[in-house]
Design a protein around this motif. Structure first.
Motif, PDB file in Angstrom:
ATOM      1  N   LYS A 206      12.679  16.200  -3.720  1.00 44.34           N
ATOM      2  CA  LYS A 206      12.404  14.987  -3.198  1.00 44.34           C
ATOM      3  C   LYS A 206      10.960  14.841  -2.514  1.00 44.34           C
TER       4      LYS A 206
ATOM      5  N   HIS B 292      10.096   3.157 -10.574  1.00 46.94           N
ATOM      6  CA  HIS B 292       9.078   3.008  -9.361  1.00 46.94           C
ATOM      7  C   HIS B 292       8.107   2.078  -9.734  1.00 46.94           C
TER       8      HIS B 292
ATOM      9  N   ASP C 196       3.086   8.964  -4.463  1.00 48.92           N
ATOM     10  CA  ASP C 196       2.088   8.591  -3.600  1.00 48.92           C
ATOM     11  C   ASP C 196       0.662   8.855  -4.472  1.00 48.92           C
TER      12      ASP C 196
ATOM     13  N   ARG D 154       8.174  12.650  -4.326  1.00 51.82           N
ATOM     14  CA  ARG D 154       7.506  11.596  -3.301  1.00 51.82           C
ATOM     15  C   ARG D 154       6.086  11.849  -3.378  1.00 51.82           C
ATOM     16  N   GLU D 155       5.641  12.928  -3.181  1.00 56.91           N
ATOM     17  CA  GLU D 155       4.025  13.261  -3.196  1.00 56.91           C
ATOM     18  C   GLU D 155       3.475  12.900  -4.606  1.00 56.91           C
TER      19      GLU D 155
ATOM     20  N   SER E 172      16.426   7.701  -3.051  1.00 59.94           N
ATOM     21  CA  SER E 172      15.989   7.614  -2.007  1.00 59.94           C
ATOM     22  C   SER E 172      14.407   7.513  -1.825  1.00 59.94           C
ATOM     23  N   THR E 173      13.582   7.796  -3.107  1.00 56.40           N
ATOM     24  CA  THR E 173      12.157   7.497  -3.080  1.00 56.40           C
ATOM     25  C   THR E 173      11.658   6.397  -3.425  1.00 56.40           C
TER      26      THR E 173
END
Length: 172
Positions: A108, A169, A116, A112-113, A144-145
């Motif tokens: 996770k 996303h 980003d 996420r990184e 969740s991301t």
């Protein structure tokens, strides 16, 4: 946790992830070890050229897994391989974490990184993920991301058809 580019020395991690029946259960079973050295070489070249982001997840002085972001042409003529954009360039993310490191939230954090970074970079556009419909942890990471579930797809992975969820996303 930190991310670093894949290197030739990562062959053992590739073998542990891609040739293990447990690790590959959701992806149609283990891959043959014979092709892994060439796969690592291709991935190192892709990462070095900055065409793909193929990162190793490092923690506690060891390699915990991998997270990767790459682009490919969608295949509208082959519906089982279609990934959503009818021939357009698609950015896709995927990840694997070795069993001894699972349950710590590393995948996770790594996803996420990379998402980003993709948003900051601006060249990737929307990022797609295709975890197997039965892979609860990976689908949970998408949820969740900030990914949105678009439905189910049959996609090809290593010349195998996998029944997946299609998540997107807005990343960039």
């Amino acid at each position: 946790m930190r991310l670093r580019d894949v290197e030739l020395r990562d062959l053992a991690a590739y073998l542990a992830m891609r040739c293990d029946p447990v690790m590959m259960a959701e992806l149609g079973g283990p891959l043959p070890a014979e092709g892994m050295a060439a796969k690592v070489e291709r991935d190192v070249a892709e990462a070095a050229s900055d065409r793909s982001w193929i990162k190793m997840i490092e923690v506690d002085g060891g390699t915990a897994g991998t997270v990767a972001l790459w682009s490919h042409q969608d295949s509208p003529q082959d519906s089982h391989a279609s990934r959503g954009n009818d021939g357009a360039l698609v950015s896709e993310i995927g990840w694997m974490v070795l069993p001894r490191y699972q349950g710590r939230g590393l995948a996770k954090l790594a996803v996420r990184e990379l998402i980003d970074r993709a948003a900051d970079d601006g060249r990737w556009g929307a990022v797609h993920a295709f975890p197997a419909v039965t892979n609860g942890p990976s689908n949970g990471i998408c949820r969740s991301t900030g990914f949105t579930l678009r439905g189910e797809r049959r996609v090809e992975f290593a010349e195998r058809l996998i029944h997946t969820n299609h998540w997107v996303h807005p990343a960039g």
